[in-house]
Design an enzyme around this catalytic site. Sequence first.
Site, PDB file in Angstrom:
ATOM      1  N   ARG A 213       2.173   0.874  10.300  1.00 32.03           N
ATOM      2  CA  ARG A 213       1.678   1.199   8.964  1.00 32.03           C
ATOM      3  C   ARG A 213       2.840   1.168   7.982  1.00 32.03           C
ATOM      4  NH1 ARG A 213      -3.177   3.491   7.495  1.00 32.03           N
ATOM      5  NH2 ARG A 213      -3.622   4.006   9.657  1.00 32.03           N
TER       6      ARG A 213
ATOM      7  N   SER B 295     -10.450  -6.353  10.385  1.00 35.54           N
ATOM      8  CA  SER B 295     -11.775  -5.892   9.971  1.00 35.54           C
ATOM      9  C   SER B 295     -12.485  -7.067   9.326  1.00 35.54           C
ATOM     10  CB  SER B 295     -11.679  -4.738   8.966  1.00 35.54           C
ATOM     11  OG  SER B 295     -11.365  -3.533   9.606  1.00 35.54           O
TER      12      SER B 295
ATOM     13  N   ARG C 167       0.852  -6.254  12.667  1.00 28.62           N
ATOM     14  CA  ARG C 167       0.219  -5.641  13.834  1.00 28.62           C
ATOM     15  C   ARG C 167       0.093  -6.643  14.980  1.00 28.62           C
ATOM     16  NH1 ARG C 167      -3.973  -0.852  12.180  1.00 28.62           N
ATOM     17  NH2 ARG C 167      -2.600   0.142  10.649  1.00 28.62           N
TER      18      ARG C 167
ATOM     19  N   GLU D 284      -6.612  -1.074  15.560  1.00 31.78           N
ATOM     20  CA  GLU D 284      -7.260  -2.064  14.699  1.00 31.78           C
ATOM     21  C   GLU D 284      -6.274  -3.154  14.298  1.00 31.78           C
ATOM     22  OE1 GLU D 284      -8.406  -2.619  10.078  1.00 31.78           O
ATOM     23  OE2 GLU D 284      -8.475  -0.564  10.845  1.00 31.78           O
TER      24      GLU D 284
ATOM     25  N   ARG E 211       0.842  -1.194   0.000  1.00 33.64           N
ATOM     26  CA  ARG E 211       0.000   0.000   0.000  1.00 33.64           C
ATOM     27  C   ARG E 211       0.879   1.246   0.000  1.00 33.64           C
ATOM     28  NH1 ARG E 211      -4.848  -1.663   4.317  1.00 33.64           N
ATOM     29  NH2 ARG E 211      -5.381  -3.618   3.255  1.00 33.64           N
TER      30      ARG E 211
END
Length: 426
Positions: free
Chosen positions: A276, A351, A390, A348, A261
């Site tokens: 990130r 999801s 994470r 987070e 990303r």
Amino acid sequence: MHDIRLIRENPAAFDASLARRGHAPVAEELLKLDEQRRAVATTLQEGQSRRNEASKAIGQAMGQGDTEKAEALKAEVAELKQTMPELEERDRALGEKLKDALLALPNLLDPSVPDGESEEDNVYLREWGEKPSFDFEPREHADMAPALGMDFETGAKISGARFTFLRGDMARLHRALGQFMLDNNTREYGFTECNPPLLINEEAGYGTGQLPKFGEDLFWTKDDRILISTSEMVLGNSFREQLFAESDFPMRLTALTPCFRSEAGAAGRDTRGFIRQHQFEKVEMIVAATPEQAPAEHERITGIAEGLLQKLGLHYRVMTLCSGDMGSAMMKTYDLEVWLPGQGAYREISSCSDGGTYQPRRMNARYRPEGSKKSEYFHLLNGSGLAVGRTLVAVMENYQQADGSVLIPEALHPYMGGVTKLEPAT
């Protein structure tokens, strides 16, 4: 993508659902465009029919010796042949314009999604475990990680910011987490393990909804391929342009892949540490289900992700995302947020979403209900099970010791070859 027929049936309800996302009304504009397209299509169809009729009539007139009528018919056919390409081009252009407009719109929301504008309005659902206590001040992972084999400097030197080089037992723990998650999904929950391509074409990007909205967040190759930002993009597209039987469902796929990303829309967020990254690994769960099966499958994949955190002994909470914090392709989402004691915050880590028929419509992926002659779209659901990087951060911060070492959760011991602790370099 949306069905224009459903918008015709209830334009007010369509706009009302989009308004919950903060989107301006679009139904009137879409229906005007649809009306223009249908009018041109009708004129084109009538012209084609008339051309065929006139062509047949020419032969009949010639056979009857009616030269004048035959010549008039020939002139009519010639005129139709001249005007029809213009109509065909107009029909194509309007169809593409309508398609592009529909592709740019987000999914409609499930009625149970709470209203809200941002993550501050997400609704607490439940939690598991307790926050760990320490007899020392817990450190953030970025402060303790370099001594344990998480090398930010080398990653940046080789590839730039937000790339990390893992060494030794740190690299092994990262690999162990991914294998533990895959084994959990396949051995305990019946998912089919997949090893998909990491590059997709532009059409596949549209299929799962990353395009056109998130084009800047993706890494593109010189030949217009895309490095996947999640294996949802490849696992979801594995169903494209196929017709399934109702008995095929549910179909459950999982994969551990690198993800890429550019984070163009997240400048300045989480630039420190391993939270990130431009390149990271994630175990994905994808489920294709009938509309009737989908709610239970959504709860199931959420429970699977929760089970992983429980086996690792990591305290977390589950949040229902509000309308303003939802991913554009999803109709309902639960976020799992793990507690990071070094940061003193929940972050987070997974999801889990039901995307409804939004992605299958874009992919033309259907099924035929039992006893029906008509095909329908099924639901595609996805969930992180889990984000490996994470989870590594969560293990480091929750299992840190006063001497800078990190205990390895017991569930990972079978994958670590006897290593039970990360020891800082002396």
